[in-house]
Design a protein around this motif. Structure first.
Motif, PDB file in Angstrom:
ATOM      1  N   UNK A  18       0.839  -1.198   0.000  1.00 14.12           N
ATOM      2  CA  UNK A  18       0.000   0.000   0.000  1.00 14.12           C
ATOM      3  C   UNK A  18       0.882   1.259   0.000  1.00 14.12           C
ATOM      4  N   UNK A  19       0.459   2.270  -0.725  1.00 13.00           N
ATOM      5  CA  UNK A  19       1.226   3.519  -0.817  1.00 13.00           C
ATOM      6  C   UNK A  19       0.857   4.434   0.341  1.00 13.00           C
ATOM      7  N   UNK A  20       1.328   4.061   1.513  1.00 12.77           N
ATOM      8  CA  UNK A  20       1.107   4.804   2.755  1.00 12.77           C
ATOM      9  C   UNK A  20       2.437   4.883   3.489  1.00 12.77           C
ATOM     10  N   UNK A  21       2.574   5.797   4.446  1.00 15.01           N
ATOM     11  CA  UNK A  21       3.860   5.924   5.156  1.00 15.01           C
ATOM     12  C   UNK A  21       4.319   4.656   5.872  1.00 15.01           C
ATOM     13  N   UNK A  22       3.405   3.820   6.323  1.00 10.72           N
ATOM     14  CA  UNK A  22       3.766   2.594   7.047  1.00 10.72           C
ATOM     15  C   UNK A  22       3.036   1.401   6.409  1.00 10.72           C
ATOM     16  N   UNK A  23       3.506   0.945   5.239  1.00 12.76           N
ATOM     17  CA  UNK A  23       2.765  -0.119   4.532  1.00 12.76           C
ATOM     18  C   UNK A  23       2.681  -1.433   5.291  1.00 12.76           C
ATOM     19  N   UNK A  24       3.726  -1.794   6.033  1.00 14.23           N
ATOM     20  CA  UNK A  24       3.690  -3.074   6.746  1.00 14.23           C
ATOM     21  C   UNK A  24       2.740  -3.021   7.934  1.00 14.23           C
ATOM     22  N   UNK A  25       2.610  -1.856   8.546  1.00 15.45           N
ATOM     23  CA  UNK A  25       1.632  -1.700   9.628  1.00 15.45           C
ATOM     24  C   UNK A  25       0.218  -1.871   9.080  1.00 15.45           C
ATOM     25  N   UNK A  26      -0.023  -1.330   7.890  1.00 17.72           N
ATOM     26  CA  UNK A  26      -1.344  -1.452   7.279  1.00 17.72           C
ATOM     27  C   UNK A  26      -1.647  -2.908   6.921  1.00 17.72           C
ATOM     28  N   UNK A  27      -0.657  -3.611   6.380  1.00 10.15           N
ATOM     29  CA  UNK A  27      -0.853  -5.028   6.052  1.00 10.15           C
ATOM     30  C   UNK A  27      -1.099  -5.825   7.324  1.00 10.15           C
ATOM     31  N   UNK A  28      -0.310  -5.553   8.365  1.00 10.43           N
ATOM     32  CA  UNK A  28      -0.495  -6.267   9.640  1.00 10.43           C
ATOM     33  C   UNK A  28      -1.899  -6.039  10.180  1.00 10.43           C
ATOM     34  N   UNK A  29      -2.376  -4.796  10.111  1.00 15.08           N
ATOM     35  CA  UNK A  29      -3.723  -4.498  10.611  1.00 15.08           C
ATOM     36  C   UNK A  29      -4.770  -5.248   9.787  1.00 15.08           C
ATOM     37  N   UNK A  30      -4.590  -5.277   8.479  1.00 11.58           N
ATOM     38  CA  UNK A  30      -5.530  -5.984   7.600  1.00 11.58           C
ATOM     39  C   UNK A  30      -5.566  -7.474   7.940  1.00 11.58           C
ATOM     40  N   UNK A  31      -4.407  -8.037   8.315  1.00 19.27           N
ATOM     41  CA  UNK A  31      -4.329  -9.457   8.653  1.00 19.27           C
ATOM     42  C   UNK A  31      -4.585  -9.731  10.132  1.00 19.27           C
ATOM     43  N   UNK A  32      -4.880  -8.672  10.874  1.00 24.46           N
ATOM     44  CA  UNK A  32      -5.149  -8.766  12.311  1.00 24.46           C
ATOM     45  C   UNK A  32      -4.002  -9.419  13.049  1.00 24.46           C
ATOM     46  N   UNK A  33      -2.781  -8.905  12.778  1.00 23.87           N
ATOM     47  CA  UNK A  33      -1.611  -9.405  13.479  1.00 23.87           C
ATOM     48  C   UNK A  33      -0.720  -8.241  13.870  1.00 23.87           C
ATOM     49  N   UNK A  34       0.208  -8.485  14.751  1.00 26.65           N
ATOM     50  CA  UNK A  34       1.159  -7.488  15.214  1.00 26.65           C
ATOM     51  C   UNK A  34       2.179  -7.196  14.101  1.00 26.65           C
ATOM     52  N   UNK A  35       2.527  -5.919  13.919  1.00 26.65           N
ATOM     53  CA  UNK A  35       3.491  -5.563  12.873  1.00 26.65           C
ATOM     54  C   UNK A  35       4.844  -6.249  13.099  1.00 26.65           C
ATOM     55  N   UNK A  36       5.279  -6.371  14.342  1.00 27.09           N
ATOM     56  CA  UNK A  36       6.536  -7.057  14.638  1.00 27.09           C
ATOM     57  C   UNK A  36       6.511  -8.514  14.226  1.00 27.09           C
ATOM     58  N   UNK A  37       5.366  -9.171  14.478  1.00 22.69           N
ATOM     59  CA  UNK A  37       5.218 -10.568  14.054  1.00 22.69           C
ATOM     60  C   UNK A  37       5.241 -10.680  12.530  1.00 22.69           C
ATOM     61  N   UNK A  38       4.575  -9.739  11.857  1.00 20.43           N
ATOM     62  CA  UNK A  38       4.585  -9.731  10.395  1.00 20.43           C
ATOM     63  C   UNK A  38       6.013  -9.601   9.885  1.00 20.43           C
TER      64      UNK A  38
END
Length: 160
Positions: A18-38
């Motif tokens: 995703x073209x956002x400042x924190x793409x991995x945080x957005x993916x983690x939220x979409x997958x309902x998981x912690x960004x660190x775990x992702x």
């Protein structure tokens, strides 16, 4: 082997981040998981070779770079690693790699992709590479792109 969570991560990233400042945080939220775990799972998939790299694949034409040339070089074998690293570090070289020659028809063993807004700009960049390679280069050419190819990364097949 990947598990269902890794499969979900790959599926979420395979169409592009995703073209956002924190793409991995957005993916983690979409997958309902912690960004660190992702990030840990992505690192593990990279370490195991499931994912080789995560990189941008820009459309150079849309960026105004309509002259795109793969420069090819016949470089002394004894110096190709050293000089290839230097060529690859040039800010205008998007990718650089060594390939075996296919003699007698193809004497080139170093490839470096350059982009420009005009053929003259690409030629200027080619001249800079030639100057860097100096006497270690015995010949060269440029293969200009005539169209853009679809760029895709890892794709998972749907499970039956």
């Amino acid at each position: 082997m990947i598990d269902d969570t890794d499969r979900q991560i790959i599926a979420a990233m395979q169409g592009g981040l995703p073209l956002v400042p924190a793409p991995f945080a957005k993916i983690a939220a979409r997958l309902e998981m912690d960004e660190g775990d992702l990030m840990a799972r992505i690192a593990a998939m990279k370490a195991s070779g499931v994912i080789r790299r995560i990189a941008a694949a820009p459309n150079h034409y849309k960026l105004g770079m309509t002259a795109n040339g793969m420069t090819v070089w016949d470089v002394e074998d004894a110096r190709i690693a050293e000089l290839g690293a230097q060529v690859g570090a040039l800010p205008f070289v998007t990718h650089c790699y060594e390939r075996p020659r296919a003699l007698p028809d193809w004497p080139y063993n170093l490839f470096a992709m350059v982009h420009g807004a005009s053929g003259d700009e690409v030629e200027e960049k080619r001249a800079q590479i030639a100057a860097l390679l100096g006497a270690a280069c015995r010949g060269h050419d440029i293969l200009y792109s005539t169209r853009i190819l679809k760029k895709t990364g890892l794709r998972l097949k749907e499970r039956n």
